[in-house]
Design a protein around this motif. Structure first.
Motif, PDB file in Angstrom:
ATOM      1  N   SER A  85      -5.937  -2.823  -5.751  1.00 13.02           N
ATOM      2  CA  SER A  85      -6.623  -3.610  -4.715  1.00 13.02           C
ATOM      3  C   SER A  85      -6.966  -2.777  -3.485  1.00 13.02           C
ATOM      4  CB  SER A  85      -5.784  -4.834  -4.322  1.00 13.02           C
ATOM      5  OG  SER A  85      -4.549  -4.446  -3.777  1.00 13.02           O
ATOM      6  N   CYS A  86      -6.517  -1.504  -3.448  1.00  9.39           N
ATOM      7  CA  CYS A  86      -6.964  -0.613  -2.378  1.00  9.39           C
ATOM      8  C   CYS A  86      -8.298   0.022  -2.730  1.00  9.39           C
ATOM      9  CB  CYS A  86      -5.942   0.481  -2.122  1.00  9.39           C
ATOM     10  SG  CYS A  86      -5.885   1.729  -3.424  1.00  9.39           S
ATOM     11  N   SER A  87      -8.728  -0.166  -3.975  1.00 10.56           N
ATOM     12  CA  SER A  87      -9.990   0.445  -4.406  1.00 10.56           C
ATOM     13  C   SER A  87     -11.073  -0.599  -4.626  1.00 10.56           C
ATOM     14  CB  SER A  87      -9.790   1.220  -5.707  1.00 10.56           C
ATOM     15  OG  SER A  87      -8.638   1.982  -5.646  1.00 10.56           O
ATOM     16  N   VAL A 102       0.856  -1.186   0.000  1.00 10.18           N
ATOM     17  CA  VAL A 102       0.000   0.000   0.000  1.00 10.18           C
ATOM     18  C   VAL A 102       0.893   1.239   0.000  1.00 10.18           C
ATOM     19  CG1 VAL A 102      -1.770   1.281   1.265  1.00 10.18           C
ATOM     20  CG2 VAL A 102      -1.738  -1.225   1.349  1.00 10.18           C
ATOM     21  N   GLY A 103       0.673   2.123  -0.962  1.00  8.45           N
ATOM     22  CA  GLY A 103       1.514   3.313  -1.026  1.00  8.45           C
ATOM     23  C   GLY A 103       0.759   4.610  -0.825  1.00  8.45           C
ATOM     24  N   CYS A 104      -0.574   4.553  -0.852  1.00  7.01           N
ATOM     25  CA  CYS A 104      -1.326   5.798  -0.698  1.00  7.01           C
ATOM     26  C   CYS A 104      -2.718   5.488  -0.183  1.00  7.01           C
ATOM     27  CB  CYS A 104      -1.405   6.568  -2.016  1.00  7.01           C
ATOM     28  SG  CYS A 104      -2.554   5.863  -3.212  1.00  7.01           S
ATOM     29  N   ASP A 105      -3.489   6.568   0.042  1.00  6.32           N
ATOM     30  CA  ASP A 105      -4.873   6.368   0.484  1.00  6.32           C
ATOM     31  C   ASP A 105      -5.838   7.107  -0.421  1.00  6.32           C
ATOM     32  OD1 ASP A 105      -3.939   8.822   1.261  1.00  6.32           O
ATOM     33  OD2 ASP A 105      -4.244   8.512   3.409  1.00  6.32           O
ATOM     34  N   THR A 106      -5.389   7.367  -1.657  1.00  9.43           N
ATOM     35  CA  THR A 106      -6.257   8.082  -2.588  1.00  9.43           C
ATOM     36  C   THR A 106      -6.292   7.422  -3.970  1.00  9.43           C
ATOM     37  OG1 THR A 106      -4.348   9.524  -2.958  1.00  9.43           O
ATOM     38  CG2 THR A 106      -6.097  10.387  -1.540  1.00  9.43           C
ATOM     39  N   SER A 107      -5.903   6.168  -4.053  1.00  7.44           N
ATOM     40  CA  SER A 107      -5.919   5.432  -5.331  1.00  7.44           C
ATOM     41  C   SER A 107      -5.045   6.067  -6.396  1.00  7.44           C
ATOM     42  CB  SER A 107      -7.344   5.308  -5.884  1.00  7.44           C
ATOM     43  OG  SER A 107      -8.164   4.706  -4.946  1.00  7.44           O
ATOM     44  N   ASN A 108      -3.971   6.734  -5.997  1.00  8.11           N
ATOM     45  CA  ASN A 108      -3.112   7.401  -6.968  1.00  8.11           C
ATOM     46  C   ASN A 108      -1.864   6.615  -7.356  1.00  8.11           C
ATOM     47  OD1 ASN A 108      -4.403   9.991  -5.492  1.00  8.11           O
ATOM     48  ND2 ASN A 108      -3.844  10.466  -7.591  1.00  8.11           N
ATOM     49  N   CYS A 109      -1.341   5.767  -6.451  1.00 11.94           N
ATOM     50  CA  CYS A 109       0.028   5.301  -6.653  1.00 11.94           C
ATOM     51  C   CYS A 109       0.144   3.967  -7.375  1.00 11.94           C
ATOM     52  CB  CYS A 109       0.760   5.218  -5.313  1.00 11.94           C
ATOM     53  SG  CYS A 109       0.313   3.786  -4.314  1.00 11.94           S
ATOM     54  N   GLY A 110      -0.877   3.142  -7.330  1.00 10.54           N
ATOM     55  CA  GLY A 110      -0.835   1.875  -8.054  1.00 10.54           C
ATOM     56  C   GLY A 110       0.037   0.802  -7.434  1.00 10.54           C
ATOM     57  N   ALA A 111       0.638   1.070  -6.270  1.00 11.45           N
ATOM     58  CA  ALA A 111       1.534   0.084  -5.649  1.00 11.45           C
ATOM     59  C   ALA A 111       0.799  -1.218  -5.330  1.00 11.45           C
ATOM     60  CB  ALA A 111       2.141   0.658  -4.381  1.00 11.45           C
ATOM     61  N   CYS A 112      -0.528  -1.122  -5.198  1.00  8.60           N
ATOM     62  CA  CYS A 112      -1.345  -2.252  -4.752  1.00  8.60           C
ATOM     63  C   CYS A 112      -1.936  -3.053  -5.909  1.00  8.60           C
ATOM     64  CB  CYS A 112      -2.487  -1.699  -3.909  1.00  8.60           C
ATOM     65  SG  CYS A 112      -3.505  -0.582  -4.910  1.00  8.60           S
ATOM     66  N   THR A 113      -1.485  -2.763  -7.134  1.00  9.57           N
ATOM     67  CA  THR A 113      -2.125  -3.379  -8.302  1.00  9.57           C
ATOM     68  C   THR A 113      -1.980  -4.911  -8.325  1.00  9.57           C
ATOM     69  OG1 THR A 113      -1.654  -1.365  -9.551  1.00  9.57           O
ATOM     70  CG2 THR A 113      -2.237  -3.333 -10.841  1.00  9.57           C
TER      71      THR A 113
HETATM   72  S1  FES Z   1      -2.290   1.933  -2.521  1.00 12.22           S
HETATM   73 FE1  FES Z   1      -2.015   3.641  -3.840  1.00 12.22          FE
HETATM   74  S2  FES Z   1      -3.353   3.120  -5.459  1.00 12.22           S
HETATM   75 FE2  FES Z   1      -3.667   1.513  -4.080  1.00 12.22          FE
END
Ligand code: FES
Ligand code: FES
Lengths: 200, 789
Positions: A64-66, A38-49
């Motif tokens: 997967s954070c969204s 997890v890299g962010c809390d706004t669905s911006n970073c894509g680290a969780c893809t």
């Molecule tokens: S944690 Fe950043 S987009 Fe999912």
């Protein structure tokens, strides 16, 4: 609590989850799939893809954070941990990231690789601009993206040459098990890759 | 003298780190799970400056799954204060910095209370049940207003918002002439004010910490760049004996200076774990990270450059206001001081004065961000060099050439008192001009200007040097820095001939495992794959000064090299004993000791390792080990340099800036791994371009951070950046046995002025001589309309 059944990297898991639980937290905290981050809390970073099957069974990239864990009920998911093939043969995108030095700290890498796999399954022969546009939802702070673009281009070429698609094979448990310190990269000779040499 | 064949050093080895990183087998701090582990959530101040009139955590404590909840007042006596290791002047104002605010909050995001619970979700939920009342106090944001008489104060008890004023004057220091005379009598004086906007390091891995108090030592896992410094300071702050603290920096996802800090969150987790006797984990959200992890830059730079009509510089005066934020972090006051030595850059300047005032405001505290002081300095001098070129009617390259230190003048002692080790600015610049196609682009620029093209072309020049390899301990001491600058390495020869290397550096993306293996492979004649590099755990690496300031290879690399030589020296009498010869007759090549003149008769280092393991037949008095430690304290900084050129197309109707071609020619001495070096340049340039074009940490008038998520703090995405052209020239570092300098910060230092110079150059015909960063389309468009920016 809601009961869900999700197949992740070839293994089926049945769990009770809170309706608000995010898929990424389910993967990390309940299933121990900590390769996805997890890299962010706004669905911006894509680290969780990760890749998740759509209703037609086709694997597509999702952040997967969204996604709520309950939305993954009945789906198949491939994470970075399940991407390598049998005997831990690296996926062409993984191999190209290594070859092209497309990662430094590696935190964005799981998401970046999964997003690249997704991109290539849609467009097996992307231009550099298409790669940059296609990965727009993934942030990397280390690499400046140049080597990531090279890697994706190389992976596309490698997949085309081998006459295979870059779409992942459904992972097997054996493949995942091989991910140990001695199941790592194939050892190589000293490479003589062309990189800029100093002028005399 | 050991003879080695250089097989590995210089080759673009693919990184060993990748194996775990591309398969998801990484050990981030957030992955740590321990039996009985609890989760900590932090309530942060929603206001920039206020007295805390009331805090009550009792309702939170009643909630299901909540184990503990406390505020700053509850732990005021035991939580200690955060350290500042760099009191730059004797009279520096250094306010207390409690991890949890006790009576007053001084920036949005400051920790106020915590909840510890069984799960992360339960802890976060319970924050809503913590009651806090605030009584608003005046908010201080503007640097100049903060210094005015009667200004509102960030720290009322200090009576001032000034932390310090630090001065370097070449006339006083005896390193040059007096600057006033130089400026007064000058044929040309150019005066400019530049603003370094506030940036956020924004490493991709959010900070995370786990504190386990259940063993014989407190074990702290932390996403930090500085495990050794953290151990020392946690011990000093909390009074816990140092040997009772173990720090582990497992895989760390980027730092860029942002994890060069001892954080409130680490100490809060420590206090909680100690209170509860249970392991406690805290991982920040991105929004928490952006508002509470230290920021960078944020300075006002007043620059005066004096020169003769022929473009020769005669003096430079720099006056800085540096925003400290609300508190002083680990090296906050020292960051602009590092820049003090770099404003004179690659130029021969006879007179120089630098004055910096650190100012408190009600904002997140600032501290090191990639380059730390040096990008700011380079930006200011390289921007004003372009202004000088315009003023005296010279090409910007020519005006630089007339002032720079020539290759035959090294070592060269600058007006700031540093001795530059080596370099060839002409060579790097010539190469960069060639790669860019400078003359051709200048012709195209002229055509576009003549035809009144709505898309104008600009060419930005940036010639830079930097000081890396932080740093000779004596120099640090003279600058009142709290620690030394040495580094360590240990080699353990295993009985099977495999090698474990323990380094005191703490990589978080730099590829030390690969580069260190390459060095050891060459020096010991072992296979690259037979070397394992261990780092970041004070149990294995008990001593070190960690990774920042492009110091790891420049300093740690020498320690490693020296440790290798010691291993060879230890093995030699053992090999001689086995070969029944005089050690003096042995030479060591390719991992083999051979009797000179008898190449068939040899013993490998592995043979010696096995011999000391068995220890059945060693020469008398020889200690049965080949292991060796080395600690190296550098004799000087090293000074990489380079020339970056940017050609940018600027659309005068939309304000859009498109980088058409970017060339980076860097001279970082000898290179261990060109692939890693290229990656460092790519990433460094990307961050510098991001400052020029995209990133800005903005506060509103009430002190709220407006750019508090990745929606508003706009890191460049792949679609925002372009490929760059990289090349190198090579001036070996004379003080390094491998000739290497450092590369971690070069790209960030060089690229920001290259980009802004290009934009300003494009818009010169429109009367533009500056644009405030980030050069957003709106600012660029306004500038092109003659509306200023
Ligand atoms: S944690 Fe950043 S987009 Fe999912
Ligand atoms: S490799 Fe560090 S964020 Fe991409």
């Amino acid at each position: 609590m809601t009961r869900i059944s999700v197949t992740v990297d070839g293994v089926r898991y049945d769990d009770d989850v809170e309706p608000r639980t995010l898929l990424v937290h389910h993967l990390r905290e309940q299933l121990g799939k900590v390769g996805t981050v997890v890299g962010c809390d706004t669905s911006n970073c894509g680290a969780c893809t990760v890749l998740m099957s759509d209703p037609d069974g086709r694997l597509v990239g999702v952040k997967s954070c969204s996604v709520l864990a309950v939305q993954a009920d009945g789906r198949e998911i491939t994470t970075i941990e399940g991407l390598a093939g049998p005997g831990n043969t690296l996926h062409p995108v993984q191999r190209a990231f290594h070859e092209r030095h497309a990662l430094q700290c590696g935190f964005c890498t799981p998401g970046m690789i999964m997003a690249a796999v997704d991109l290539l399954s849609e467009n097996p022969d992307p231009t550099d601009d298409e790669i940059r546009e296609g990965l727009e939802g993934n942030l990397c702070r280390c690499t400046g993206y140049q080597n990531i673009v090279r890697a994706v281009r190389d992976a596309a070429a490698a997949a085309r040459e081998a006459g295979t698609s870059a779409e992942p094979e459904p992972p097997t448990v054996e493949a995942v098990d091989a991910a140990t310190p001695d199941g790592g990269l194939p050892s190589e000779g000293t490479p003589d890759e062309a990189v800029p040499q100093p002028v005399p | 003298m050991t003879v080695t064949e250089e097989r590995e050093v210089g080759s673009p080895r693919r990184r060993k780190e990748d194996a775990r990183l591309i398969t998801g087998r990484t050990m981030w701090t957030e992955n740590v799970v321990l039996p009985g582990m609890l989760h900590l959530a932090i309530l942060r101040s929603p206001v920039a400056h206020a007295r805390i009139t009331h805090v009550d955590t009792s309702a939170a404590r009643e909630l299901s799954g909540v184990v503990d909840a406390f505020s700053g007042r509850d732990v005021a006596d035991i939580q200690g204060g955060l350290p500042c290791a760099w009191p730059v002047t004797e009279d520096m104002v250094h306010p207390d910095h409690p991890p949890l605010a006790v009576d007053e909050v001084r920036h949005v995001g400051e920790p106020v209370a915590v909840v510890v619970a069984r799960s992360r979700a339960a802890a976060l939920d319970a924050l809503a049940a913590v009651e806090v009342d605030y009584e608003a106090l005046p908010v201080v944001l503007d640097l100049e207003a903060a210094l005015a008489d009667g200004a509102d104060l960030v720290h009322a008890d200090k009576g001032t918002n000034r932390s310090y004023t630090w001065v370097f004057d070449s006339g006083e220091a005896g390193t040059g002439e007096a600057v006033d005379a130089a400026l007064d009598g000058a044929e040309v004086v150019i005066k400019r004010r530049y603003r370094q906007q506030r940036l956020i390091p924004a490493f991709m891995e959010p900070r995370s910490v786990v504190v386990d108090p259940t063993g014989d030592q407190y074990t702290i896992w932390s996403a930090t760049q500085i495990p050794h410094i953290l151990r020392f300071l946690v011990s000093a702050i909390t009074g816990t004996p140092e040997h009772k603290v173990r720090v582990v920096a497992p895989d760390v996802g980027g730092g860029f200076g942002g994890k060069l800090q001892v954080t409130p969150e680490e100490l809060i987790a420590f206090v909680a774990a100690k209170r509860l006797g249970k392991p406690v984990k805290y991982t920040e959200s991105r929004s928490d990270s952006l508002v509470s992890a230290h920021h960078g830059r944020d300075m006002i730079q007043d620059i005066e450059l004096a020169a003769r009509r022929d473009g020769t510089i005669t003096g430079l005066r720099v006056k800085l206001l540096a925003n400290m934020g609300a508190y002083l972090g680990l090296v906050t006051p020292g960051v602009p001081i590092l820049g003090a030595f770099m404003y004179n850059a690659i130029y021969k300047i006879p007179a120089y004065r630098f004055e910096c005032t650190g100012v408190f405001t009600n904002t997140t505290f600032t501290d090191a961000y990639r380059g730390a002081g040096r990008p700011e300095a380079t930006y200011a001098i390289e921007r004003i060099m372009d202004e000088l070129a315009v003023e005296v009617g010279l090409d910007p390259v020519e005006v630089r050439r007339r002032n720079w230190i020539n290759a035959d003048e090294f070592p060269y002692t600058t007006v700031a008192g540093l001795t530059y080790d080596s370099g060839d600015y002409e060579a790097a610049t010539t190469r960069a001009l060639e790669l860019l196609g400078y003359d051709e682009l200048r012709r195209e620029q002229a055509q576009r200007r003549d035809s009144g093209d709505t898309v104008q072309l600009g060419i930005g020049v940036s010639t830079y040097t930097e000081m890396c390899g932080l740093a000779p301990s004596r120099v640090l001491g003279s600058l009142r820095y709290g620690a030394g600058g040495w580094e360590t390495a240990s080699i353990r020869m295993l009985p099977t001939g495999k090698v474990e290397v323990v380094t005191g550096t703490s990589p978080h993306g730099q590829g030390h495992e690969t580069a260190w293996s390459q060095i050891v492979a060459d020096q010991l004649g072992v296979a690259f794959d037979d070397v394992e590099v261990l780092h970041g755990d004070t149990r294995t690496s008990y001593k070190g000064l960690d990774t920042y300031g492009s110091r790891s290879l420049a300093v740690g690399g020498i320690a490693l090299y020296n440790a290798c030589q010691k291993v060879v020296d230890k093995a030699k009498p053992i090999a001689a004993h086995m070969l029944e010869c005089d050690p003096a007759d042995l030479e060591f090549t390719g991992g083999q000791f051979r009797v000179r003149g008898n190449p068939d008769n040899g013993k490998s280092l592995a043979d010696c390792a096995l011999a000391v393991f068995a220890a059945h037949d060693l020469p008398d008095g020889v200690e049965p080990t080949l292991d060796a430690d080395a600690v190296y304290d550098p004799v000087n900084f090293s000074f990489p340099h380079g020339t970056h050129l940017c050609a940018a197309e600027v659309d005068t109707q939309t304000g859009r800036v498109a980088i058409r071609k970017y060339v980076a020619v860097d001279d970082i001495g000898r290179v261990i791994n060109p692939l890693i070096v290229e990656g460092q340049v790519h990433g460094g340039v990307a961050q510098g371009v991001a400052q020029a074009l995209f990133e800005d940490a903005v506060y509103d008038a009430d002190g709220n951070l407006l750019s508090g998520t990745f929606v508003d703090y706009t890191l460049p995405s792949p679609a925002d950046l372009v490929d760059i052209v990289t090349d190198r020239t090579e001036s070996p570092a004379p003080d390094h046995p491998l000739g290497t300098k450092g590369v971690g910060e070069a790209g960030t230092i060089a690229s920001t002025p290259a980009v802004v110079n290009a934009i300003v150059d494009a818009l010169r015909p429109y009367g533009v001589n500056d644009i405030q960063m980030p050069c957003t389309p709106e600012r660029v468009w306004r500038a092109a309309q003659g509306g200023g920016a």
